[in-house]
Design an enzyme around this catalytic site. Structure first.
Site, PDB file in Angstrom:
ATOM      1  N   GLN A 262       0.839  -1.202   0.000  1.00 21.93           N
ATOM      2  CA  GLN A 262       0.000   0.000   0.000  1.00 21.93           C
ATOM      3  C   GLN A 262       0.870   1.248   0.000  1.00 21.93           C
ATOM      4  O   GLN A 262       0.642   2.193  -0.736  1.00 21.93           O
ATOM      5  CB  GLN A 262      -0.893   0.080   1.247  1.00 21.93           C
ATOM      6  N   HIS A 265       2.297   3.073  -3.114  1.00 20.42           N
ATOM      7  CA  HIS A 265       1.454   3.818  -4.060  1.00 20.42           C
ATOM      8  C   HIS A 265       1.833   5.296  -4.092  1.00 20.42           C
ATOM      9  O   HIS A 265       2.079   5.867  -5.133  1.00 20.42           O
ATOM     10  CB  HIS A 265      -0.023   3.673  -3.708  1.00 20.42           C
ATOM     11  N   GLU A 330     -10.177   0.912   3.399  1.00 19.68           N
ATOM     12  CA  GLU A 330     -10.386   0.569   1.989  1.00 19.68           C
ATOM     13  C   GLU A 330     -10.073  -0.913   1.769  1.00 19.68           C
ATOM     14  O   GLU A 330     -10.885  -1.649   1.233  1.00 19.68           O
ATOM     15  CB  GLU A 330      -9.458   1.441   1.134  1.00 19.68           C
ATOM     16  N   HIS A 331      -8.875  -1.333   2.190  1.00 18.09           N
ATOM     17  CA  HIS A 331      -8.472  -2.740   2.097  1.00 18.09           C
ATOM     18  C   HIS A 331      -8.316  -3.287   3.513  1.00 18.09           C
ATOM     19  O   HIS A 331      -7.616  -2.687   4.325  1.00 18.09           O
ATOM     20  CB  HIS A 331      -7.108  -2.886   1.406  1.00 18.09           C
ATOM     21  N   ASP A 364      -5.728  -6.456  -6.303  1.00 16.54           N
ATOM     22  CA  ASP A 364      -5.462  -5.309  -7.186  1.00 16.54           C
ATOM     23  C   ASP A 364      -5.480  -5.705  -8.647  1.00 16.54           C
ATOM     24  O   ASP A 364      -5.787  -4.890  -9.517  1.00 16.54           O
ATOM     25  CB  ASP A 364      -4.088  -4.709  -6.875  1.00 16.54           C
ATOM     26  N   HIS A 423     -52.519  18.038  -7.186  1.00 16.50           N
ATOM     27  CA  HIS A 423     -52.224  16.624  -6.967  1.00 16.50           C
ATOM     28  C   HIS A 423     -53.518  15.877  -6.592  1.00 16.50           C
ATOM     29  O   HIS A 423     -53.813  14.807  -7.127  1.00 16.50           O
ATOM     30  CB  HIS A 423     -51.212  16.445  -5.827  1.00 16.50           C
TER      31      HIS A 423
END
Lengths: 433, 433
Positions: A262, A265, A330-331, A364, A423
């Site tokens: 991670q 990145h 996230e992961h 991934d 209506h």
């Protein structure tokens, strides 16, 4: 030595420290906004002429006509044939697995009829057209083409338009090969805010689409926010994160490199280890220090871990799960013996990698599920990119005469209660008794 | 006489006129932004104290403590018992029908196992907590409580927090009664940007939620945009719209009032009639002129029809359908003999009201489907509010040793291709042969 935070969940002030660690707010930048506003307005007003101007300016690529912006389909096929066989086979296997998984996400139309003949239902249809932004240059990611294009195609999107800049003429063959494998319908050499504007409003050459997806830098993200409403957009992602929960029984080298994967990145990425085994925490720290020098992206990894990483020692599994649900990662890697037993307790996570064998990196690239996932605690309310993002629903209501008679009365009473008399009248015109 | 546009789809310049008619852009207003920024920051920093200050200032309601902001549950029950029986029964029937319809939208977790023992799937969970904004005062809409609260509860949201301002002490019993029927978990007398900020960040009294839904004025909409990311939000709606397609065989009075029922919402609302029968178009126009003076909200209706309405005569059904797909209306009425035959050709619409008996107003109140629908052509890429807006998904990946061996090699090749070596190493640690 790595200067990663090493925390105990029972230490005083832990929760405040955790909050600071998790805090992430995108600061909106006035000058970026000004540039993007100008670019978007110019493309909207002047179409291809503006695209050619910005492509020359920002990508240093001079073209004479709008038509030259298109990368011909033959060129995609060429790229597919030119890349090494192992890459081609891997891309193909990845695309096949991603397709097989996403096919399970297809939603179908449904309807039912009530006793009086009234029919209710929902019609599910694909979006007509989608734009896919792919970053260009050396850091281009073919996996991103697969993860965005396949769900759209599985949903049934007929016009999938990809844009990818080729700064200084840098064309990434793996990206074009992935586009060929995914049956992307057209590719334009375009990037930045100008590409987003072209997809949102259309130009002489680039067709307007209904939704724009895919990752990009701050200019791309700002442009997407700006055109949202005219077209749909996917989520604007924050930095990538992983939370590895390990019971202490996995090889510490594996866990160390999972955290690296991670962190590499970018410098804002976040890697957190949670374990109830303090000795194991120490071993992972040692592995990290030993393995870091072998990593080509070690400078990025070091900065990410030192600035935003953490090793958190908890008392027990229960506290680990509490941590997971607060962080809503996230992961999430559950590197334990029986990860299935934990699932019912996990309330928030983008993707869950279960057991000691499931490296996040497999997700991934090729496991099947999407790698576009909710970041920055948004897994509390959002989901991975999926086929559902490329389908939409229309409610269906068909009253029988009898149904209109019954429901018209009820609607009339409620409309009167809200002071909406047209209506009420419209409903009561269909009341017969 | 009404000054509504009367157009022929074959006239020169028709498409440009249509584009002008459909154009709608919310102009962001600097002073609204400034006020909302200040309110949101103040509530975030000072919690209840800020809420009491704004409630005194904007709603002219002076309270001493945060606790007084809560409207006790007993008060909701009282309201339910106090309203007239026909209103109570109608609200209950509406809630029951909306629940029955939305239960069909529930999505369930799924998973599958591959030959080598690798498991893939998707875990579906409800959001933990949701905030529901309900506008206050005289124009309060109990139907809006039902349409927003029920899908959340059907999804399984455990903490549903409603906010509704009571300006000048104006409490709407039907709104509170609807909250009682929908089992809303707590109600606070709060409105405006301060209510949105309280739900997003939490205060001593108001719990922070994960997503905020519900309609509101420009201050509420601006605040929702501002806190988006910290919490989820629903779509920010534009003015309401209806497109009625009629073959000329429905009572023109019915169609006239169906068009009125959208127009009476507000002066920006849009009502469009499309028909291939020019005589019928004329008859509807006559009906409108005759019936308008009977409408209590005639001033709003007149302005909406004159400014944004249209009667469009087309050549045939095919051209009508083309028109529908271009306009992508929020509400589509198919006032024809066989509306089911048209469904496969309708690509974009929020809700489709089929046949001569299905007044749009029935869908607003009690048919079952949601009345929160995509406006301003966003039906091209978005859907009615539904249970799916209160559920989220987590991907599941559990590799067997054999699966990790196969997939690890593929991930390694692709990670190398993207220059992400820690990803490659992390995957290859699990490769055994």
């Amino acid at each position: 030595m790595l200067n990663i935070r090493r925390l105990s969940a029972n230490a005083e002030g832990f929760r405040e420290e955790l909050d600071r660690l998790l805090a992430w707010e995108t600061v909106s930048n006035g000058s970026v906004n000004d540039i993007v506003t100008e670019v978007v307005n110019n493309v909207r007003a002047n179409g291809d002429a503006a695209l050619l101007e910005y492509t020359a300016k920002f990508d240093r690529l001079t073209l004479k006509t709008g038509a030259e912006l298109e990368i011909p389909k033959a060129r995609l096929q060429e790229a597919l044939e030119r890349i090494p066989a192992d890459q081609r086979d891997s891309l193909q296997l990845s695309a096949d697995r991603v397709r097989a998984y996403h096919e399970k996400q297809i939603q179908n139309s449904w309807s039912y009829e009530e006793a009086d003949g009234t029919m209710l239902g929902q019609q599910v249809t694909p979006l007509d057209s989608v734009g896919l932004y792919v970053p260009g240059g050396k850091a281009a990611y073919p996996s991103s083409v697969i993860m965005n294009a396949i769900p759209a195609k599985v949903a049934g999107v007929e016009k999938l338009i990809m844009v990818v800049p080729t700064p200084d003429g840098e064309v990434n063959d793996m990206v074009l090969a992935a586009a060929a494998i995914c049956n992307v319908d057209a590719v334009f050499t375009l990037g930045g805010a100008q590409a987003v504007a072209a997809l949102a409003y259309g130009t002489e050459t680039v067709p307007a689409v209904d939704k724009i997806v895919g990752p990009g830098n701050i200019f791309v993200a700002t442009a997407k926010r700006m055109v949202y409403g005219t077209v749909g957009i996917d989520m604007i992602a924050g930095p990538s994160e992983i939370l590895v929960y390990c019971d202490g029984q996995t090889n510490p080298d594996w866990i160390a490199v999972d955290l690296f994967s991670q962190a590499e990145h970018d410098e804002d990425a976040q890697s957190i280890l949670v374990t109830q085994d303090a000795d194991f925490a120490e071993k992972v720290y040692e592995s990290m220090n030993r393995l870091l020098p072998t990593m080509p992206r070690q400078e990025i990894i070091r900065k990410a871990l030192d600035d935003r990483g953490a090793i958190i020692v908890v008392d027990n599994e229960e506290q680990a799960i509490e941590m997971i649900n607060v962080i809503a990662p996230e992961h999430l890697e559950l590197s334990v013996d029986d990860p299935k037993a934990l699932l019912p307790k996990i309330r928030h996570a983008g993707a869950i990698f279960m057991g000691r064998y499931t490296a996040e990196a497999i997700g991934d690239y090729c496991a099947g599920p999407n790698h576009v996932l909710p970041t920055s605690r948004t897994a509390r309310f959002s989901s991975p990119l999926g086929v559902y993002d490329f389908q939409k629903r229309s409610s269906l209501i068909m009253c029988s005469a009898e149904g209109a008679n019954t429901l018209g009365k009820v609607a009339g009473i409620l409309a009167d209660g809200e002071g909406l008399q047209a209506h009420a009248m419209s409903a009561r015109f269909r009341v017969t008794d």
